[in-house]
Enzyme design. Structure first.
Site, short mmCIF file in Angstrom:
data_model
loop_
_atom_site.label_atom_id
_atom_site.label_comp_id
_atom_site.label_asym_id
_atom_site.label_seq_id
_atom_site.Cartn_x
_atom_site.Cartn_y
_atom_site.Cartn_z
N ASP A 44 -1.87 -11.31 -0.67
CA ASP A 44 -2.90 -10.30 -0.66
C ASP A 44 -4.04 -10.88 -1.50
O ASP A 44 -3.79 -11.66 -2.41
CB ASP A 44 -2.34 -9.03 -1.31
CG ASP A 44 -3.30 -7.88 -1.23
OD1 ASP A 44 -3.97 -7.74 -0.21
OD2 ASP A 44 -3.37 -7.11 -2.21
N ASP B 17 0.02 -2.00 -1.57
CA ASP B 17 0.63 -2.87 -0.57
C ASP B 17 2.16 -2.80 -0.56
O ASP B 17 2.84 -3.68 -0.05
CB ASP B 17 0.15 -4.32 -0.70
CG ASP B 17 0.12 -4.80 -2.11
OD1 ASP B 17 0.83 -4.21 -2.93
OD2 ASP B 17 -0.62 -5.76 -2.40
P1 ADP Z 1 -7.27 -5.90 -0.57
O1 ADP Z 1 -6.59 -6.25 0.70
O2 ADP Z 1 -8.35 -6.91 -0.87
O3 ADP Z 1 -6.35 -5.69 -1.71
P2 ADP Z 1 -7.56 -3.03 -0.19
O4 ADP Z 1 -6.67 -2.83 0.99
O5 ADP Z 1 -7.10 -2.53 -1.49
O6 ADP Z 1 -8.06 -4.56 -0.32
O7 ADP Z 1 -8.97 -2.38 0.16
C1 ADP Z 1 -9.67 -2.79 1.30
C2 ADP Z 1 -11.08 -2.33 1.27
O8 ADP Z 1 -11.12 -0.91 1.32
C3 ADP Z 1 -11.84 -2.72 0.04
O9 ADP Z 1 -12.41 -3.99 0.13
C4 ADP Z 1 -12.91 -1.63 0.00
O10 ADP Z 1 -13.97 -1.97 0.86
C5 ADP Z 1 -12.21 -0.42 0.56
N1 ADP Z 1 -11.68 0.41 -0.53
C6 ADP Z 1 -10.39 0.56 -0.87
N2 ADP Z 1 -10.26 1.38 -1.93
C7 ADP Z 1 -11.52 1.72 -2.29
C8 ADP Z 1 -12.07 2.55 -3.32
N3 ADP Z 1 -11.30 3.15 -4.24
N4 ADP Z 1 -13.40 2.67 -3.37
C9 ADP Z 1 -14.19 2.05 -2.49
N5 ADP Z 1 -13.74 1.27 -1.49
C10 ADP Z 1 -12.43 1.10 -1.39
MG MG Z 2 -4.79 -4.78 -2.83
#
Ligand code: ADP
Ligand code: MG
Length: 740
Positions: free
Chosen positions: A440, A638
């Site tokens: 991730d 995740d």
């Molecule tokens: P990663 O795979 O990089 O860990 P996440 O699945 O946690 O990313 O989040 C994916 C995307 O969703 C982030 O890049 C963001 O654009 C959006 N996102 C998730 N949580 C938030 C939040 N609390 N505030 C704003 N955007 C969010």
């Molecule tokens: Mg993440």
């Protein structure tokens, strides 16, 4: 379902341990039983809480039948790897407060009570001295017999007395076991074999073989005890006491007795006994017991410290935030202790093998003794009895039954020294065959600490408003993005103004702030909510903000790659990992940039959490048979992917309960390079295990073959039994010398 733990004190035979496990498993209402030979524990899961007394009776019955000298005790504290004298109350059930009062009434386990020292080994030590004395006396008489060259009954008398001194106990045990219906154990086999020698008037050989056998057993005991000690001490991070402030006084109590919100004082050199927040003082703490990280860490007022840290300098006063059972140390100990209940395939193979091997060899021995003298001309009963007894001596699979679990246990212990917690031997073994590692991005390969690099405002809003609404919206989220926005907004957030908060994983936040409908999230969120906005093409993670359906502006934030990540990916490649994949919910631009910098093979971006699971499932269908896929995440949103992968690895386990729960392997530090370390330890462990299997089976097969043709003698047979065990145990211990 309820879980119980028991101590099996004086458990010293690995083969018997697996027999005990097998029998207990068959008791009614018992879901699963595991005997851990290394920690001498029995772990049970029962279907229901009923009939506990009856189950206890049955357990004791089984154990006493198979191993009469083993004492069964209920474990008072489930996180107790070692037993300190304080905690051993008479029946194992009284709380130690009451111990002094009940001492006189104590009659159960009385004799064993005084045998326990810090590690429960003094019983063994006393035995060892006695055994050595017996060996010396018997050896001396034996030598006299050899030198004196006596004849007739004098010769018999001398050798017989040497035999009785060294082997009398073995014969007695064999007889006792036969009475209980346990025929084919080591004692019986040695008795038959040596009686055979006496019957054929090979007196010196009868004595010598018994002597040799006992010396071997002694060495084997010493080796097992030593390894047990060194492995458990690796994992012994259990604090012994806490200095708690009560009524203005400091009292030393056991950590279990301290309540949440009480104040404890930790002096230099002491272990932090419970998780909490420093309210006074500052110091350097040694976190190596948990993280394997040797650099001490500076801590001061307001910071969280975890149980298992060692305070190095100043006196610190801590407000306890978790009771002992919930504190980090307990969680980790529980995890490590339970690790052996998830057995590796190699271990299961050995257990199965042992079940068939002994009876098979015994049956062949019986046939050897009976058939040739009848059918082959000139074959004497004496000669073939001798050959048969060689078989009997080798019929115990001890070398494997002890050394294989020991190897895995040692591997798990070694990994924990590096801050890598492996939840089972099966995972340690599986790490040996990793084809693909999927990372991730956020918080795993990157630091997960964002900082704001640009704010844009439009449609009549100004930058301050954009940041303010974003910060208000994020104030309930624990996502790394949220934390950075709140940090940037320095002002106080009035939470009364926030209503209807909703976090949509992979999209962002929908919330009401000061009566206005606020959206904060990525482009997907904007499309989804049909907001008219201008898509940015900056490299960075971009948040779009809409207020009352009107696009208000955007915030660009950036994360930095962990220093360790490049190295981590390089060393995975060096360890035969074919594919390195990165999954992220972040936008394509930033994802590609990070992927290029780190040289990962494949990157999938803009994924929603369920799409991450789908991607993993696709990879799973395409993987080579027998190979494994590892997923590495930080445990924040995740967990489903962690659970779906063959091996789920959570990073930065310190302080994150969710990660510790969801993963199969927890890396206590934030370094992805520890994954390669874990793979290396796994490979080393596997190599040692295979060496032992080949070596032990090879020597046994050889001696069996030679024995059948009358070439091998009893000495070689005893070597193939105890000698091989000792060598295999010593070989297993090499895993502890692993260096990165
Ligand atoms: P990663 O795979 O990089 O860990 P996440 O699945 O946690 O990313 O989040 C994916 C995307 O969703 C982030 O890049 C963001 O654009 C959006 N996102 C998730 N949580 C938030 C939040 N609390 N505030 C704003 N955007 C969010
Ligand atoms: Mg993440």
């Amino acid at each position: 379902m309820s879980k119980m733990q028991w101590m099996l004190e004086n458990l010293d035979c690995a083969h018997c341990a697996s027999k005990i496990e097998d029998k207990i498993q068959k008791i009614e209402h018992i879901e699963k039983a595991t005997v851990n030979f290394m920690t001498k524990t029995l772990i049970l899961t029962c279907k229901e809480d009923r009939d506990l007394d009856k189950i206890e009776e049955e357990i004791k019955d089984i154990v006493h039948k198979l191993e009469p000298h083993v004492v069964v005790k209920k474990k008072v504290d489930k996180t107790n790897l070692k037993i300190s004298p304080k905690e051993i109350s008479c029946c194992g059930e009284h709380d130690h407060h009451h111990k002094h009062h009940t001492h006189n009434h104590c009659d159960c386990y009385h004799e064993h009570h005084e045998h326990n020292d810090e590690h429960g080994h003094s019983h063994g030590d006393g035995d060892t001295k006695k055994t050595i004395l017996k060996l010396l006396v018997s050896g001396a008489i034996f030598t006299v017999g050899l030198i004196g060259n006596f004849k007739g009954n004098v010769e018999l008398a001398i050798f017989l007395s040497a035999y009785i001194i060294v082997g009398g106990e073995v014969v007695l045990r064999a007889l006792k076991n036969i009475m209980r219906g346990q025929v084919f154990d080591e004692n019986f086999l040695m008795t038959i074999a040596t009686f055979g020698a006496f019957a054929t008037r090979e007196f010196p050989e009868g004595v010598a073989v018994m002597l040799f056998y006992q010396v071997g057993e002694l060495f084997q005991d010493i080796a097992v005890n030593k390894s047990r000690k060194s492995i458990t001490s690796l994992m012994d991070i259990r604090p012994d006491f806490a200095n708690v402030k009560r009524d203005g006084q400091l009292t030393k109590v056991s950590p279990e007795e301290v309540l949440v919100n009480e104040m404890i004082v930790v002096k230099p050199g002491e272990k932090v006994p419970l998780d909490g927040v420093i309210v006074e003082g500052k110091s350097m703490v040694d976190t190596s017991a948990l993280t394997g990280e040797s650099m001490p860490r500076h801590v001061e007022e307001g910071e969280t410290v975890l149980s298992g840290f060692i305070n190095q300098r100043g006196v610190i006063c801590i407000k306890v935030s978790k009771e002992f059972g919930e504190s980090t140390v307990s969680k980790i100990l529980e995890l490590v202790e339970n690790a052996s209940s998830r057995k590796a395939k190699a271990e299961n193979f050995i257990t199965k093998f042992a079940k068939y091997y002994t009876p098979a060899v015994v049956i062949i021995a019986a046939m050897l003794a009976i058939i040739p003298p009848i059918f082959i001309e000139g074959a004497t009963v004496v000669e073939w009895l001798y050959r048969a007894s060689i078989f009997l001596v080798i019929s115990c699979p001890c070398a494997l039954v002890i050394s294989i679990p020991l190897g895995f246990f040692g591997g798990i212990g070694t990994a924990s020294k590096y801050g890598i917690l492996i939840k089972g031997s099966n995972y340690l073994e599986a790490l040996n065959n990793v084809e693909t590692v999927v990372f991730d991005k956020t918080g795993t390969l990157t630091q997960g600490i964002f900082h704001v690099t640009q704010i844009d405002a439009t449609n009549g809003f100004n930058k301050d408003e954009v940041l303010k609404y974003a910060a208000y919206a994020e104030s309930y989220s624990n996502h790394p993005i949220a934390i950075s926005i709140i940090k940037e907004y320095k002002d106080k957030i009035n939470k009364d103004q926030i209503n209807g908060y909703e976090e949509i994983s992979g999209y962002g936040i929908v919330v009401e702030v000061e009566g206005k409908k606020v959206l904060v999230g990525n482009n997907k969120l904007m499309y989804h909510k049909k907001i008219k906005f201008e898509e940015m093409d900056d490299v960075g993670t971009i948040l779009y903000i809409a207020i009352d359906e009107v696009y208000a502006g955007s915030i660009v934030i950036e994360d930095t790659i962990k220093e360790d990540s490049i190295e981590a990916i390089k060393s995975l490649k060096n360890n035969q990992v074919k594919n390195i994949v990165m999954l992220t919910g972040d936008n394509e631009k930033i994802a590609n940039k990070v992927a290029k910098e780190l040289k990962v093979d494949k990157v999938y971006s803009e994924l929603l959490p369920h799409e991450k699971v789908e991607k993993l499932e696709n990879m799973d269908q395409q993987k080579t048979y027998g190979k494994n896929i590892v997923f590495v995440g930080d445990g924040i949103n995740d967990a489903p992917v962690l659970a779906r992968a063959d091996i789920g690895i959570a990073m930065g386990g310190l302080g994150s309960d969710a990660a510790i729960e969801a993963a199969d392997v927890v890396i206590m530090t934030d370094e992805p390079s520890k994954i390669a370390t874990a793979i290396k330890i796994s490979k080393r462990t596997k190599r040692i295990v295979i060496q032992n299997i080949i070596f032990a089976l090879g020597v046994k097969a050889l001696v069996l073959g030679l024995g059948a043709f009358g070439i091998a003698n009893m000495w070689e047979a005893v070597f193939a039994d105890v000698g091989v065990s000792i060598i295999a145990i010593l070989n297993s211990m090499r895993i502890l010398r692993f260096q990165k």
